[in-house]
Motif scaffolding. Structure first.
Motif, short mmCIF file in Angstrom:
data_model
loop_
_atom_site.label_atom_id
_atom_site.label_comp_id
_atom_site.label_asym_id
_atom_site.label_seq_id
_atom_site.Cartn_x
_atom_site.Cartn_y
_atom_site.Cartn_z
N THR A 33 63.83 109.30 17.26
CA THR A 33 65.05 108.53 16.98
C THR A 33 64.84 107.12 17.52
O THR A 33 63.79 106.81 18.08
N TRP A 37 69.25 103.17 15.11
CA TRP A 37 69.87 104.23 14.29
C TRP A 37 71.12 104.75 14.99
O TRP A 37 72.18 104.86 14.38
N ARG A 41 74.84 104.07 13.43
CA ARG A 41 75.48 105.25 12.82
C ARG A 41 76.65 105.79 13.63
O ARG A 41 77.49 106.51 13.11
N CYS A 117 87.02 119.62 20.50
CA CYS A 117 87.38 118.22 20.74
C CYS A 117 88.89 117.98 20.61
O CYS A 117 89.37 116.93 21.03
N ARG A 156 67.33 116.06 16.84
CA ARG A 156 67.78 114.66 16.91
C ARG A 156 69.13 114.45 16.22
O ARG A 156 69.83 113.47 16.51
N GLY A 222 76.87 117.41 10.08
CA GLY A 222 77.54 116.15 10.45
C GLY A 222 78.36 115.54 9.33
O GLY A 222 79.47 115.04 9.57
N GLN A 223 77.83 115.60 8.13
CA GLN A 223 78.55 114.95 7.02
C GLN A 223 79.85 115.66 6.70
O GLN A 223 80.86 115.01 6.41
N ALA A 259 84.21 110.27 18.72
CA ALA A 259 83.12 111.02 18.08
C ALA A 259 82.16 110.08 17.37
O ALA A 259 80.95 110.32 17.34
N ASN A 260 82.72 109.02 16.78
CA ASN A 260 81.88 108.11 16.01
C ASN A 260 82.72 106.87 15.69
O ASN A 260 83.82 107.00 15.15
N ARG A 262 82.32 104.81 13.42
CA ARG A 262 82.54 104.66 11.97
C ARG A 262 83.74 105.47 11.49
O ARG A 262 84.41 105.08 10.54
N GLY A 318 88.00 118.33 15.66
CA GLY A 318 86.70 118.91 16.01
C GLY A 318 86.55 120.34 15.57
O GLY A 318 87.23 120.79 14.63
N ALA A 319 85.67 121.04 16.29
CA ALA A 319 85.28 122.40 15.90
C ALA A 319 86.51 123.28 15.76
O ALA A 319 87.53 123.10 16.43
N1 ACO Z 1 67.68 109.34 14.60
C1 ACO Z 1 67.12 108.91 13.49
N2 ACO Z 1 67.36 109.47 12.29
C2 ACO Z 1 68.22 110.49 12.24
C3 ACO Z 1 68.84 111.00 13.39
C4 ACO Z 1 68.54 110.38 14.62
N3 ACO Z 1 69.10 110.77 15.78
N4 ACO Z 1 69.65 112.01 13.04
C5 ACO Z 1 69.55 112.16 11.71
N5 ACO Z 1 68.67 111.24 11.21
C6 ACO Z 1 68.25 111.02 9.85
C7 ACO Z 1 68.45 112.23 8.97
O1 ACO Z 1 67.35 113.10 9.07
C8 ACO Z 1 68.57 111.62 7.61
O2 ACO Z 1 67.28 111.30 7.16
P1 ACO Z 1 66.88 111.50 5.59
O3 ACO Z 1 67.82 110.56 4.85
O4 ACO Z 1 65.46 111.14 5.56
O5 ACO Z 1 67.17 112.94 5.30
C9 ACO Z 1 69.29 110.29 7.87
O6 ACO Z 1 69.10 110.03 9.28
C10 ACO Z 1 70.76 110.31 7.58
O7 ACO Z 1 71.32 111.48 8.16
P2 ACO Z 1 72.83 111.84 7.98
O8 ACO Z 1 73.11 113.16 8.64
O9 ACO Z 1 73.19 111.67 6.53
O10 ACO Z 1 73.53 110.66 8.82
P3 ACO Z 1 75.04 110.29 8.86
O11 ACO Z 1 75.20 108.89 8.45
O12 ACO Z 1 75.92 111.33 8.23
O13 ACO Z 1 75.33 110.33 10.43
C11 ACO Z 1 76.35 111.72 12.11
C12 ACO Z 1 75.17 111.56 11.15
C13 ACO Z 1 76.32 110.58 13.10
C14 ACO Z 1 76.18 113.04 12.83
C15 ACO Z 1 77.69 111.71 11.32
O14 ACO Z 1 77.60 112.58 10.22
C16 ACO Z 1 78.88 112.09 12.16
O15 ACO Z 1 79.28 111.36 13.05
N6 ACO Z 1 79.51 113.21 11.84
C17 ACO Z 1 80.75 113.60 12.53
C18 ACO Z 1 80.47 114.21 13.86
C19 ACO Z 1 81.77 114.46 14.57
O16 ACO Z 1 82.74 113.76 14.37
N7 ACO Z 1 81.86 115.47 15.39
C20 ACO Z 1 83.19 115.65 16.04
C21 ACO Z 1 83.44 116.94 16.41
S1 ACO Z 1 82.40 117.39 17.70
C22 ACO Z 1 83.11 118.85 18.35
O17 ACO Z 1 84.20 119.29 18.01
C23 ACO Z 1 82.33 119.55 19.34
#
Ligand code: ACO
Length: 332
Positions: A33, A37, A41, A117, A156, A222-223, A259-260, A262, A318-319
């Motif tokens: 990572t 990134w 993100r 969460c 990651r 995540g998505q 959480a994020n 964005r 969250g979950a």
């Molecule tokens: N470093 C570098 N690259 C990474 C990493 C990392 N740490 N993690 C993933 N990637 C890569 C992926 O492999 C993917 O690569 P590819 O395009 O070659 O396949 C690319 O980055 C994009 O991955 P996505 O999963 O599409 O990234 P996204 O923009 O969706 O961000 C994230 C991921 C940050 C997890 C986002 O989806 C998110 O914030 N989701 C919500 C999480 C959340 O809100 N949780 C709250 C509840 S938690 C609870 O209740 C316990």
């Protein structure tokens, strides 16, 4: 909320965080990572991580002691301790019971809430009822987590997101017109398998998501969670505001689950409010699950971003999947 002549508000707050800081640059050495990134993100730059001999209850107890001091109360004044956590020290005794002992709140009843969460807002809602009905006078709610202990540090896609810590608040009756004006909690179990940590039973589908030697670690799509979060944040805020006849323009500050960044950018857009109205400290702590709202609330208040008479909205998701929101007219 039930109809009552009483008003319930926050009369004390405290937080506790591990000393150890894990930066994005540290993570670069552990998994494939990079700082760029993670920052773009998520908004996270660093997070706090518990030591091997530090437990969720240690941070919860430290935050609880500070909240007691802030409220000018003694441990014996507490009638009930509710701990929101997804990372309890043990299955039982509950982390609330362990903290009850650590802080010497001998008179208090104690139990944990499992709503990930959203747990802190669930806890606030449950605690509020005890005071509104006159059953209890003083209730402590603690959001405390050590997610570092349930992560797969080779994954990651999840290990960069979370951090450890705790926040505690004390609820009591406050002057008329102040305190918690409404809360809104909900769940959609049908979508729950997009964010999981198996415990005593591991189904074949859950087993297949993880390495054989890491069956009890966190897995997330995540998505899917992201899409749920951006939709539910707006919904939960609107519901809670409607319940107390307020509009989004009446709100001075939203303190969301961290959480994020964005997700919060998107919430600001959907709610048509300036981004500055949504508090963020995710850059320092990452996602601390049930602890994130009380930590953020404490910091927003300490930084002077919350003043008496302000309308504050808390919102968690969250979950579960679960969500929760609360509207508070600040009484301090
Ligand atoms: N470093 C570098 N690259 C990474 C990493 C990392 N740490 N993690 C993933 N990637 C890569 C992926 O492999 C993917 O690569 P590819 O395009 O070659 O396949 C690319 O980055 C994009 O991955 P996505 O999963 O599409 O990234 P996204 O923009 O969706 O961000 C994230 C991921 C940050 C997890 C986002 O989806 C998110 O914030 N989701 C919500 C999480 C959340 O809100 N949780 C709250 C509840 S938690 C609870 O209740 C316990």
């Amino acid at each position: 909320m039930i109809q009552s002549s009483r008003n319930v508000g926050i009369v004390g707050m405290g937080i506790s965080l591990p000393e150890k800081i894990l930066t994005n640059f540290d993570l670069e050495k552990m998994v494939d990572t990079n700082d760029e990134w993670i920052k773009t993100r998520t908004g996270i730059s660093e997070r706090r991580v518990a030591g091997e001999n530090e437990a969720t209850s240690d941070f919860g107890a430290a935050a609880a002691k500070k909240a007691l001091e802030d409220a000018g109360l003694l441990p014996e004044d507490i009638d009930l301790i509710i701990v929101a956590t997804a990372t309890p020290d043990m299955y039982f005794p509950s982390t609330a019971c362990i903290i009850q002992d650590k802080i010497g709140a001998k008179r208090a009843a104690a139990f944990d809430i499992s709503a990930a969460c959203s747990g802190f807002v669930y806890g606030l809602t449950v605690a509020g009822q005890f005071i509104l009905t006159g059953y209890y006078k003083t209730v402590m709610i603690i959001g405390a987590e050590t997610f570092s202990k349930i992560l797969d540090w080779e994954d990651r896609s999840t290990c960069v997101l979370f951090g450890d810590g705790a926040g505690a608040v004390i609820l009591r009756e406050v002057q008329s017109g102040y305190g918690i004006l409404s809360t809104n909690i909900g769940a959609k179990g049908a979508d729950g398998m997009c964010l999981t940590v198996p415990a005593c039973y591991i189904s074949e589908s859950e087993a297949s998501k993880r390495k054989p030697e890491k069956q009890n670690t966190l897995w997330m799509n995540g998505q899917d969670v992201f899409k749920f979060a951006v939709r539910i944040v707006k919904h939960a805020i609107k519901e809670a505001l409607e319940d107390c006849n307020l509009k989004i323009d009446d709100v001075d500050l939203i303190v969301p689950h961290q959480a994020n960044d964005r997700i919060m950018d998107s919430a600001a857009e959907r709610l048509k409010i300036p981004r500055e109205k949504i508090f963020s400290n995710i850059h320092k702590y990452g996602n601390t699950s049930a602890a994130s709202i009380p930590i953020a609330l404490y910091e927003a208040y300490s930084e002077g971003k919350i003043k008496k008479d302000d309308i504050i909205v808390l919102v968690g998701f969250g979950a579960g999947l679960t969500w929760g929101s609360a509207v508070i007219k600040w009484n301090r």
